[in-house]
Design a protein around this motif. Structure first.
Motif, short mmCIF file in Angstrom:
data_model
loop_
_atom_site.label_atom_id
_atom_site.label_comp_id
_atom_site.label_asym_id
_atom_site.label_seq_id
_atom_site.Cartn_x
_atom_site.Cartn_y
_atom_site.Cartn_z
N ASP A 176 0.79 -1.02 0.01
CA ASP A 176 -0.09 -0.02 0.10
C ASP A 176 0.69 1.32 0.00
O ASP A 176 2.00 1.38 0.46
N GLY A 177 0.24 2.63 -0.57
CA GLY A 177 1.13 3.67 -0.34
C GLY A 177 -0.15 4.18 -0.90
O GLY A 177 -0.42 4.15 -2.28
N PRO A 178 0.74 5.76 -1.05
CA PRO A 178 0.42 7.32 -2.01
C PRO A 178 0.39 6.71 -3.47
O PRO A 178 1.67 6.35 -3.70
N ALA A 179 -0.31 7.57 -4.46
CA ALA A 179 0.13 7.43 -5.78
C ALA A 179 1.26 7.94 -6.11
O ALA A 179 2.16 9.13 -5.01
N GLY A 180 2.11 7.19 -6.65
CA GLY A 180 3.64 8.17 -7.58
C GLY A 180 4.11 7.99 -5.97
O GLY A 180 6.05 8.04 -6.21
N ALA A 181 4.53 7.08 -5.08
CA ALA A 181 5.54 6.61 -4.20
C ALA A 181 6.33 5.66 -5.00
O ALA A 181 7.27 4.60 -4.31
N GLY A 182 6.02 4.82 -5.54
CA GLY A 182 7.27 3.56 -6.66
C GLY A 182 6.98 2.32 -6.10
O GLY A 182 7.32 1.68 -6.62
N LYS A 183 5.33 2.01 -6.06
CA LYS A 183 4.50 0.59 -5.15
C LYS A 183 4.20 -0.33 -6.13
O LYS A 183 4.44 -1.64 -6.33
N LEU A 212 3.80 -4.26 3.07
CA LEU A 212 4.65 -3.26 3.04
C LEU A 212 4.05 -2.08 3.01
O LEU A 212 2.61 -2.03 1.99
N TYR A 213 4.06 -0.81 3.13
CA TYR A 213 3.60 0.57 2.98
C TYR A 213 5.37 0.78 2.34
O TYR A 213 6.20 1.67 3.23
N VAL A 214 4.12 1.71 1.04
CA VAL A 214 5.86 2.06 0.63
C VAL A 214 5.52 3.66 0.64
O VAL A 214 3.79 4.18 -0.58
N THR A 215 6.53 4.66 0.62
CA THR A 215 5.71 6.38 0.38
C THR A 215 6.68 6.82 0.32
O THR A 215 8.24 6.34 0.22
N ALA A 216 6.79 8.44 -0.23
CA ALA A 216 7.50 8.93 -0.37
C ALA A 216 7.25 11.06 -0.23
O ALA A 216 5.91 10.44 -0.31
N SER A 217 8.42 11.04 0.21
CA SER A 217 7.04 13.07 0.26
C SER A 217 6.65 13.34 -1.04
O SER A 217 7.65 12.62 -1.88
N ALA A 218 5.65 14.39 -0.44
CA ALA A 218 5.04 14.49 -1.70
C ALA A 218 5.65 15.08 -2.89
O ALA A 218 5.35 15.02 -4.19
#
Ligand code: DC
Length: 216
Positions: free
Chosen positions: A10-17, A131-137
């Protein structure tokens, strides 16, 4: 009994998931489902029929007609379809229909990598790995701009960033199945990590679980 193995990402749009999910499915020879495409397929059907996105009964009908084997990434990948998908994704009845299909997919041997917003929390709460994949906006907006420019397009960074922030707010703020890490998810922040490093980090977590499983 045939056992299956499930990796929830899971993760927000564009985090590379999405890229990570593909790499992991290839490596561990698992089926792959980008659940975002199922929400996009519903939104696309409404757009095609010129129906408003708040027509819940039409969205439910479109959701029932979603065939996981026929999701066309090329058609569904348009940015506008992603925005519309995020809007129809707030409806619990639509979610329930799609989640049912996603669970069936996950149960098919040998198992699957599923990526989305609510996989570890709702769709597959018993997944073997979460897995929770994230990255700054900011980083996600820069990546998106680079992606657009790499195919000869032009875009405005400030607008992309505003778009990402709005989408995050909608996906994290909805009442039903909001985007959030499952309590037992492994967090992967890709802000300063190349996709290869994220893949290696995910593999380390997965191999560890597999080794413990084989010993048990
Ligand atoms: O991952 P994506 O950009 O293709 O997803 C499009 C939208 O679909 C996203 O903004 C919210 C919704 N979605 C969801 O609510 N739950 C999922 N498991 C996957 C996507």
């Amino acid at each position: 009994m045939t056992s299956t193995f499930t990796i929830a990402i899971d993760g927000p749009a564009g985090a590379g998931k999405g890229t990570l999910a593909r790499r992991l499915a290839d490596h561990y020879r698992l089926n792959l489902l980008d659940t975002g495409l199922t929400y996009r397929a519903v939104a696309y059907a409404l757009i095609q029929h010129a129906l408003p996105l708040d027509n819940v009964s039409a969205a439910e009908t479109a959701a029932r007609q979603v065939d996981l084997a026929k999701l066309d990434r090329a058609v569904l990948s348009a940015h506008s379809v992603g925005e519309a998908a995020s809007k129809i994704a707030v409806y619990p009845t639509v979610r329930r229909i799609l989640v049912e299909k996603q669970r069936e997919f996950a149960k098919t041997p040998p198992g699957a990598v599923l990526d989305g917003r609510d996989i570890g929390t709702v769709v597959c709460p018993d997944a073997d790995i979460k897995l929770y994949v994230t990255a700054s906006a900011d980083v996600r907006a820069k990546r998106r701009l680079a992606e657009i420019e790499s195919i000869g397009g032009t875009a405005n960074f400030t607008e992309i960033l505003a778009d990402i922030v709005r989408r995050d707010e909608r996906d994290m703020g909805r009442a039903d199945s909001p985007l959030k890490p499952a309590a037992d998810a492994h967090l992967l922040d890709t802000s300063e990590m190349a996709i290869e490093a994220a893949f290696l980090a995910a593999m380390a977590v997965i191999d560890d679980v597999l080794a413990k499983r084989n010993k048990a």
